[in-house]
Design an enzyme around this catalytic site. Structure first.
Site, mmCIF file in Angstrom:
data_model
loop_
_atom_site.group_PDB
_atom_site.id
_atom_site.type_symbol
_atom_site.label_atom_id
_atom_site.label_comp_id
_atom_site.label_asym_id
_atom_site.label_seq_id
_atom_site.Cartn_x
_atom_site.Cartn_y
_atom_site.Cartn_z
ATOM 1 N N LYS A 75 0.794 -1.269 0.000
ATOM 2 C CA LYS A 75 0.025 -0.152 -0.165
ATOM 3 C C LYS A 75 0.779 1.193 -0.060
ATOM 4 O O LYS A 75 1.904 1.286 0.676
ATOM 5 C CB LYS A 75 -0.989 -0.057 1.319
ATOM 6 C CG LYS A 75 -2.106 1.067 1.230
ATOM 7 C CD LYS A 75 -2.910 0.743 2.405
ATOM 8 C CE LYS A 75 -3.890 1.794 2.485
ATOM 9 N NZ LYS A 75 -4.832 1.486 3.743
ATOM 10 N N SER A 150 -9.664 1.523 2.882
ATOM 11 C CA SER A 150 -9.033 1.964 1.829
ATOM 12 C C SER A 150 -7.846 1.350 1.220
ATOM 13 O O SER A 150 -7.149 1.916 0.328
ATOM 14 C CB SER A 150 -8.236 3.300 2.653
ATOM 15 O OG SER A 150 -7.212 2.646 3.530
ATOM 16 N N SER A 174 -9.857 -0.748 7.307
ATOM 17 C CA SER A 174 -9.277 -0.771 5.799
ATOM 18 C C SER A 174 -8.562 -1.935 5.323
ATOM 19 O O SER A 174 -8.158 -2.064 4.003
ATOM 20 C CB SER A 174 -8.322 0.470 5.553
ATOM 21 O OG SER A 174 -9.296 1.722 5.483
#
Ligand code: GLN
Length: 471
Positions: A75, A150, A174
């Protein structure tokens, strides 16, 4: 793409090489990423690491580090030295990390290879990856739908078959919610189990990094590598800081029935009930519990989180990192940089956070929310005297369509089942519990097992039995 465990076995046996697997990953990215948009950047130059790993397996075989040659996706709010760390924001579009986060340093030590940086909601604020400044990521299982967020790019990267696992961060769900939407395992560790050093902060008292994988065993393996005390993060803990109860054959699961009645999709509830029945059939005990304060987590989260966001994001001022827009005065630079650099959702949360922290409102909002948090913890402590785990669905719905949740409040309501555990700091394992059908497409839905502080090992143990060894 197989699991980490299977790849490792194949590498040692000489059935496959890290180089072959790396090239396959790149081929899938070339074929699909233009459509899916899971990756913001692909590290093609990491191929040389795959060459080195391939040679090492020829001579050293099992005497190699545990993740040698395993490709991972990261990420883009987790710092890798020399790589861009954008947090999917215009304000950090050209920011290059000058050091490795602890998570990355440990993964490197274990021999992992990073194939690329994944898309996300800007600064991890969102639940669909639609808030990225660099375009939405599509769900590989149904490209009309979101992958969750996310950490949507990380989930999509695994679901596309590029990598066996990816790293995400979880401030309010997330890791777990995208795992639910993409049919994966996601793990949110005990707060403090994993160092936050080198993660781009969202809510410092809530953030934890963790894996998205195809099996619980792989999640356990990655967590084992990245966790542990770190002198760079004073909130890190050792596992023996907590008294962890011993592993058992069968457990007691608590179900907060009233909490579940809150706006959940009937098909998700049906799948959940079937999952609970299967637990009973496996000899576990199911009891009904009441969590009247824990249930209020969503309201407390949307005060505590923006408060921390507004403080953490004050550092992006056009002077220290990334974007800097010229202005006549210093204040002008700040204002122009932040106005142009931040997206709509980030601005909304900074405003909300500044408001709840301002004098006169602090006691009414922030102070109250922190009180609620304390009561939630006390309620959990009592509950865990009766049960080993709390079990609830990960999200109230399956993956929704891109553009479907336009109202920010409707989007926030998606987080109802995930945020209470971040507020209380307890560990939670999420994995698929079944599927529901939408417009002829079968979509995965996830379940969460919540355990007391420090009982991460117990979660892996039960998760492997229930999910990895499912018939
Ligand atoms: N969806 C939640 C939010 O928008 C959680 C985000 C996260 O865990 N980073 O705040």
């Amino acid at each position: 793409m197989s699991t980490i465990a299977e790849l490792r076995r194949q590498f040692i046996a000489g059935e496959r090489t890290p180089l072959e697997v790396f090239d396959e990953a790149l081929a899938i990215i070339k074929e699909k990423n233009a459509d899916i948009n899971a990756f913001l950047e692909v590290y093609e130059d990491a191929r040389s690491e795959a060459e080195v790993a391939t040679k090492r397996y020829q001579t050293e075989k099992e005497n190699t580090p545990p993740l040698l040659g395993i490709p991972l996706a990261i990420k883009n709010n987790i710092l890798i030295k020399g790589r861009k760390a954008t947090a999917a924001s215009k304000i950090l579009e050209n920011y290059t990390a000058t050091y490795d986060s602890t998570v990355i340093a440990r993964l490197k030590m274990a021999g992992a290879i990073f194939v690329g940086a994944t898309n996300m909601d800007e600064f991890a604020m969102g639940g669909s990856t639609e808030n990225s400044a660099f375009g939405v990521t599509k769900n590989p299982l149904d490209t009309k739908r979101v992958p969750g967020g996310s950490s949507g790019g990380s989930a999509a990267a695994v679901a596309m078959g590029v990598v066996p696992a990816a790293m995400g961060t979880d401030t309010g769900g997330s890791i777990r919610q995208p795992a639910s939407f993409c049919g994966l395992v996601g793990f949110k560790p005990t707060y403090g189990a994993v160092s936050r050093f080198g993660l781009i902060a969202m809510g410092s008292s809530l953030d934890q990094a963790g894996p998205l994988t195809n099996t619980v065993a792989d999640a356990e393996l990655l967590h084992g590598v990245i966790s542990g005390v770190d002198s760079h993060d004073a909130t890190t803990i050792t596992e023996d800081t907590y008294v962890s109860r011993p592993l058992k054959e069968t457990y007691t699961f608590g179900i907060p029935r009233k909490f579940l009645a809150d706006g959940i999709d009937p098909d998700v509830l049906e799948t959940f009930n079937a999952h609970v029945d299967s637990l009973k059939a496996q000899g576990h005990t199911i009891v009904d519990i009441d969590l009247p304060i824990f249930e209020k987590g969503l309201a407390a989260y949307y005060i505590v989180m923006p408060a921390e966001v507004s403080s953490n994001l004050a550092r992006f001022d056009g002077m220290r990192y990334g974007l800097s827009v010229e202005g006549d005065t210093l204040l002008d630079v700040y204002q122009k940089t932040r106005a142009q650099g931040f997206g709509k959702e980030v601005k909304r949360r900074i405003l909300l956070g500044t408001y709840v922290l301002s004098s006169g409102y602090y006691d009414a909002y922030y102070g109250k929310a922190e009180l609620v948090r304390t009561k939630m913890r006390a309620e959990l402590t009592e509950t865990f005297k009766q049960v080993d785990f709390i079990v609830i669905p990960t999200a109230p719905t399956p993956a929704f369509k891109i553009g479907e949740q336009e109202d920010p409040l409707a989007m926030y309501r998606q987080d109802i089942f995930t945020v209470p555990v971040n507020l209380t700091g307890v560990p939670t394992l999420a994995f698929p519990m079944g599927t529901v059908t939408r417009e002829g497409v079968s979509l995965p839905v996830g379940v969460q097992y919540i355990a007391p502080h420090g009982e991460d090992a117990r979660l892996f143990s039960i998760g492997k039995k229930v999910y990895d060894e499912r018939p």
